[in-house]
Design a protein around this motif. Structure first.
Motif, PDB file in Angstrom:
ATOM      1  N   LEU A 118       0.854  -1.232   0.211  1.00  0.00           N
ATOM      2  CA  LEU A 118      -0.130  -0.387  -0.238  1.00  0.00           C
ATOM      3  C   LEU A 118       1.108   1.307   0.025  1.00  0.00           C
ATOM      4  O   LEU A 118       2.019   0.951   0.766  1.00  0.00           O
ATOM      5  CB  LEU A 118      -0.798  -0.049   1.054  1.00  0.00           C
ATOM      6  N   VAL A 119       0.656   2.335  -0.440  1.00  0.00           N
ATOM      7  CA  VAL A 119       1.111   3.183  -0.934  1.00  0.00           C
ATOM      8  C   VAL A 119       0.375   4.496  -1.220  1.00  0.00           C
ATOM      9  O   VAL A 119      -0.588   4.376  -0.751  1.00  0.00           O
ATOM     10  CB  VAL A 119       1.904   3.325  -2.543  1.00  0.00           C
ATOM     11  N   GLU A 120       0.480   5.834  -0.233  1.00  0.00           N
ATOM     12  CA  GLU A 120      -0.419   6.688  -0.233  1.00  0.00           C
ATOM     13  C   GLU A 120       1.133   8.134  -0.146  1.00  0.00           C
ATOM     14  O   GLU A 120       2.214   8.480   0.134  1.00  0.00           O
ATOM     15  CB  GLU A 120      -0.886   6.343   1.531  1.00  0.00           C
ATOM     16  N   ALA A 136       5.381  10.985  -7.432  1.00  0.00           N
ATOM     17  CA  ALA A 136       5.705   9.742  -6.495  1.00  0.00           C
ATOM     18  C   ALA A 136       5.815   8.572  -6.011  1.00  0.00           C
ATOM     19  O   ALA A 136       6.176   7.658  -6.102  1.00  0.00           O
ATOM     20  CB  ALA A 136       6.402  10.610  -5.486  1.00  0.00           C
ATOM     21  N   ALA A 137       3.902   8.770  -5.263  1.00  0.00           N
ATOM     22  CA  ALA A 137       3.101   7.569  -4.800  1.00  0.00           C
ATOM     23  C   ALA A 137       2.878   6.782  -5.902  1.00  0.00           C
ATOM     24  O   ALA A 137       2.870   5.168  -5.753  1.00  0.00           O
ATOM     25  CB  ALA A 137       2.260   8.121  -4.322  1.00  0.00           C
ATOM     26  N   SER A 175       0.406  11.969   1.383  1.00  0.00           N
ATOM     27  CA  SER A 175       0.330  12.920   2.840  1.00  0.00           C
ATOM     28  C   SER A 175       1.287  13.599   3.255  1.00  0.00           C
ATOM     29  O   SER A 175       2.841  12.941   2.863  1.00  0.00           O
ATOM     30  CB  SER A 175      -0.217  11.303   3.780  1.00  0.00           C
ATOM     31  N   SER A 176       0.650  14.396   4.011  1.00  0.00           N
ATOM     32  CA  SER A 176       1.254  15.839   4.771  1.00  0.00           C
ATOM     33  C   SER A 176       1.219  14.500   6.568  1.00  0.00           C
ATOM     34  O   SER A 176       1.880  15.586   7.361  1.00  0.00           O
ATOM     35  CB  SER A 176       0.634  16.728   5.175  1.00  0.00           C
ATOM     36  N   GLY A 177       1.012  14.039   6.233  1.00  0.00           N
ATOM     37  CA  GLY A 177       1.742  13.040   7.946  1.00  0.00           C
ATOM     38  C   GLY A 177       0.090  12.001   8.019  1.00  0.00           C
ATOM     39  O   GLY A 177      -0.014  11.335   8.718  1.00  0.00           O
ATOM     40  N   SER A 178      -0.656  13.205   8.783  1.00  0.00           N
ATOM     41  CA  SER A 178      -1.855  11.891   9.500  1.00  0.00           C
ATOM     42  C   SER A 178      -2.340  10.830   9.116  1.00  0.00           C
ATOM     43  O   SER A 178      -2.418  10.474   9.450  1.00  0.00           O
ATOM     44  CB  SER A 178      -3.111  13.028  10.106  1.00  0.00           C
ATOM     45  N   THR A 179      -2.899  11.806   7.841  1.00  0.00           N
ATOM     46  CA  THR A 179      -3.192  10.155   6.903  1.00  0.00           C
ATOM     47  C   THR A 179      -2.277   8.880   6.961  1.00  0.00           C
ATOM     48  O   THR A 179      -3.254   7.807   6.723  1.00  0.00           O
ATOM     49  CB  THR A 179      -3.902  10.586   5.103  1.00  0.00           C
ATOM     50  N   ALA A 180      -1.013   9.599   6.395  1.00  0.00           N
ATOM     51  CA  ALA A 180      -0.399   8.340   6.698  1.00  0.00           C
ATOM     52  C   ALA A 180      -0.415   7.499   7.896  1.00  0.00           C
ATOM     53  O   ALA A 180       0.157   6.512   8.326  1.00  0.00           O
ATOM     54  CB  ALA A 180       0.754   8.725   6.292  1.00  0.00           C
ATOM     55  N   VAL A 181      -0.013   8.466   9.284  1.00  0.00           N
ATOM     56  CA  VAL A 181       0.507   7.260  10.573  1.00  0.00           C
ATOM     57  C   VAL A 181      -1.414   6.763  10.607  1.00  0.00           C
ATOM     58  O   VAL A 181      -0.737   5.481  10.871  1.00  0.00           O
ATOM     59  CB  VAL A 181      -0.547   8.297  11.462  1.00  0.00           C
ATOM     60  N   SER A 182      -2.859   6.775  10.128  1.00  0.00           N
ATOM     61  CA  SER A 182      -4.044   5.824  10.195  1.00  0.00           C
ATOM     62  C   SER A 182      -2.985   4.580   9.306  1.00  0.00           C
ATOM     63  O   SER A 182      -4.275   3.952   9.819  1.00  0.00           O
ATOM     64  CB  SER A 182      -4.560   7.305   9.904  1.00  0.00           C
ATOM     65  N   GLU A 183      -3.175   5.181   8.325  1.00  0.00           N
ATOM     66  CA  GLU A 183      -2.987   4.346   7.032  1.00  0.00           C
ATOM     67  C   GLU A 183      -1.872   2.839   7.710  1.00  0.00           C
ATOM     68  O   GLU A 183      -2.433   1.854   7.698  1.00  0.00           O
ATOM     69  CB  GLU A 183      -3.028   4.523   5.924  1.00  0.00           C
ATOM     70  N   ALA A 184      -0.753   3.654   7.999  1.00  0.00           N
ATOM     71  CA  ALA A 184       0.584   2.469   8.513  1.00  0.00           C
ATOM     72  C   ALA A 184      -0.177   1.749   9.494  1.00  0.00           C
ATOM     73  O   ALA A 184      -0.113   0.535   9.814  1.00  0.00           O
ATOM     74  CB  ALA A 184       1.574   3.363   9.135  1.00  0.00           C
ATOM     75  N   TYR A 185      -0.432   2.246  10.348  1.00  0.00           N
ATOM     76  CA  TYR A 185      -1.995   1.288  11.669  1.00  0.00           C
ATOM     77  C   TYR A 185      -2.800   0.191  10.725  1.00  0.00           C
ATOM     78  O   TYR A 185      -2.551  -1.165  11.557  1.00  0.00           O
ATOM     79  CB  TYR A 185      -2.865   2.539  12.941  1.00  0.00           C
ATOM     80  N   PHE A 186      -3.384   1.173  10.372  1.00  0.00           N
ATOM     81  CA  PHE A 186      -4.303  -0.364   9.254  1.00  0.00           C
ATOM     82  C   PHE A 186      -3.394  -1.401   9.044  1.00  0.00           C
ATOM     83  O   PHE A 186      -3.995  -2.364   8.556  1.00  0.00           O
ATOM     84  CB  PHE A 186      -5.440   0.499   8.698  1.00  0.00           C
ATOM     85  N   ARG A 240      -0.800  -1.999   9.229  1.00  0.00           N
ATOM     86  CA  ARG A 240      -0.382  -3.346  10.426  1.00  0.00           C
ATOM     87  C   ARG A 240      -1.194  -3.955  10.802  1.00  0.00           C
ATOM     88  O   ARG A 240      -1.248  -5.809  10.750  1.00  0.00           O
ATOM     89  CB  ARG A 240       0.280  -2.622  11.431  1.00  0.00           C
ATOM     90  N   LEU A 241      -2.434  -3.650  11.276  1.00  0.00           N
ATOM     91  CA  LEU A 241      -3.360  -4.445  11.439  1.00  0.00           C
ATOM     92  C   LEU A 241      -3.744  -5.732  10.993  1.00  0.00           C
ATOM     93  O   LEU A 241      -4.175  -6.789  10.810  1.00  0.00           O
ATOM     94  CB  LEU A 241      -5.016  -4.153  11.751  1.00  0.00           C
ATOM     95  N   LEU A 242      -3.086  -5.331   9.473  1.00  0.00           N
ATOM     96  CA  LEU A 242      -3.601  -5.870   8.149  1.00  0.00           C
ATOM     97  C   LEU A 242      -2.908  -7.350   7.419  1.00  0.00           C
ATOM     98  O   LEU A 242      -2.654  -8.166   6.802  1.00  0.00           O
ATOM     99  CB  LEU A 242      -4.898  -5.900   7.419  1.00  0.00           C
ATOM    100  N   GLY A 243      -1.674  -7.139   7.924  1.00  0.00           N
ATOM    101  CA  GLY A 243      -0.356  -7.861   8.043  1.00  0.00           C
ATOM    102  C   GLY A 243      -0.070  -7.314   6.315  1.00  0.00           C
ATOM    103  O   GLY A 243       1.203  -7.714   6.240  1.00  0.00           O
ATOM    104  N   LEU A 244       0.281  -5.897   6.377  1.00  0.00           N
ATOM    105  CA  LEU A 244       0.094  -5.445   4.736  1.00  0.00           C
ATOM    106  C   LEU A 244       1.867  -4.183   4.892  1.00  0.00           C
ATOM    107  O   LEU A 244       1.939  -3.663   5.705  1.00  0.00           O
ATOM    108  CB  LEU A 244      -0.817  -4.718   4.157  1.00  0.00           C
ATOM    109  N   SER A 245       2.400  -4.667   4.139  1.00  0.00           N
ATOM    110  CA  SER A 245       3.117  -3.295   4.196  1.00  0.00           C
ATOM    111  C   SER A 245       2.946  -1.974   2.718  1.00  0.00           C
ATOM    112  O   SER A 245       2.684  -1.532   2.916  1.00  0.00           O
ATOM    113  CB  SER A 245       4.835  -3.755   2.641  1.00  0.00           C
ATOM    114  N   PHE A 246       3.499  -0.950   3.606  1.00  0.00           N
ATOM    115  CA  PHE A 246       2.687   0.865   3.932  1.00  0.00           C
ATOM    116  C   PHE A 246       4.313   1.307   3.682  1.00  0.00           C
ATOM    117  O   PHE A 246       5.509   1.668   4.162  1.00  0.00           O
ATOM    118  CB  PHE A 246       1.915   0.729   4.776  1.00  0.00           C
TER     119      PHE A 246
END
Length: 367
Positions: free
Chosen positions: A88-90, A146-147, A92-103, A105-111
């Protein structure tokens, strides 16, 4: 003769099993998260005008973007774009990416999060704590390509919050931010707000709010506040969605281009807020809440005060609602650092005094 042929299934059995499990994980996370608080500070100079803050900083990942990230993941999974082992790629200016990194990890996916080098160190550290990897570019306008390039080269999926935010969220209800606000307001003295005030990053939240207000036939109006270096305000004024700008110093909001999720036709009013005013307002609100809020919350607060000033001139009473987008602790080395402010040639003292005076007396012109 049988002319039927069997093609490849869109989802193989193992993919279907993974999809079912992933959706259960995301839905379970949503059920574990209680609704966020609606905070009502007391401002002595604004009697008759009640101001509420929907505190989105209390989500597990610390910001409004927790809701968006979950929606983007469900959108990608249900469209068959996110599967087991998908990178998964995003952008972001930061906050969305923090939340996406959390999800992720929950699903066992690289981000991988693509962001500018100026992104606050606290956000970068949060992304990395959740197992995400950060890819840096020099300018905000470079994050999109870039993303997409990283996703294409790896066979991954670009979550693309700026395009998908308004379509991934169910704006009619289903516990979105708008439904939550109006449900919590039902028992208040002025239950139907005069204005809801929201800043624009992807434009998805303002689109959800504006659509929901119309769908429910509410008298509430939507004011969107924009910042220096952003394309949204001039696009709304002129109708030219091709306008570009330099990009914003207020992280999470303001964009160098008009994002696809920005829906100008659901907005009743727009205000451009100077960066010094946004940061000053964040400092003032932090003092009155006894905890720090981020710069985008300062922009929201400044917009609320502008609408409160308008209501006072019109001799109207009522309520105003906005959001606490995230915690100011993420900006300890920027908006709350005197050296950073000096390096950016920002002097917030004048704005701070004007805001304090208005809150205490209800007097003065803010913009």
């Amino acid at each position: 003769m049988n002319h039927c042929t069997q093609g490849r299934s869109v989802l193989a059995p193992e993919d279907r099993d993974w999809t079912r499990r992933a959706i259960r994980i995301l839905e379970a996370d949503g059920r574990r998260s209680a609704d966020t608080h609606l905070v009502k500070p007391d401002f002595p100079g604004l009697r008759g005008i009640d101001i509420y803050f929907k505190d989105e900083s209390t989500h597990p990942t610390g910001s409004l973007k927790h809701r968006l990230a979950r929606s983007l993941f469900l959108y990608g999974i249900c469209n068959g774009r996110i599967r087991k082992n998908t990178l998964l790629v995003e952008a972001s200016s930061g906050s969305t990416a923090v939340s996406e990194a959390y999800f992720a990890r929950l699903l066992g996916l690289s981000f991988v999060a693509v962001m500018t080098r100026s992104t606050s160190r606290q956000k970068v550290e949060a992304i990395e704590r959740f197992g995400g990897r950060c890819h840096f570019v020099d300018h905000a306008r470079e994050v999109y390509d870039a993303a997409q390039s990283i996703a294409d080269e790896s066979g991954g999926y670009y979550l693309d919050q700026f395009t998908h935010a308004e379509r991934a969220t169910d704006w009619r209800g289903n516990n979105n931010i708008a439904e939550s606000i109006f449900r919590q307001m039902e028992g208040e003295f002025h239950a139907v707000p005069e204005w809801v005030v929201m800043s624009a990053g992807t434009g998805g939240t303002s689109a959800t709010l504006g659509r929901f207000i119309r769908y429910r036939n509410l008298d509430t109006r939507l004011c969107v506040v924009d910042v220096e270096g952003s394309a949204f305000y001039e696009a709304w004024q002129s109708g030219d969605m091709g306008i570009t700008a330099t990009g914003s110093r207020i992280e999470g909001i303001g964009r160098p281009r008009v994002e696809p999720s920005f829906i100008p036709t659901v907005i009743d009013e727009m205000i451009r807020i100077p960066d010094e005013a946004s940061i000053a307002a964040a400092h003032v609100l932090s003092d009155r809440l006894f905890r720090r809020v981020g710069g985008s919350t300062g922009t929201n607060f400044m917009g609320v005060l502008c609408m409160a000033s308008l209501m006072r001139r019109q001799e109207r009473t009522g309520s105003l609602v906005t959001l606490i987008c995230d915690s100011g602790d993420r900006y300890a080395t920027t908006y709350y650092d005197e050296d950073w402010l000096r390096a950016q040639h920002l002097d917030i003292s004048g704005w701070r005094a004007r805001i304090e005076h208005f809150l205490d007396t209800g007097e003065g012109c803010l913009l």
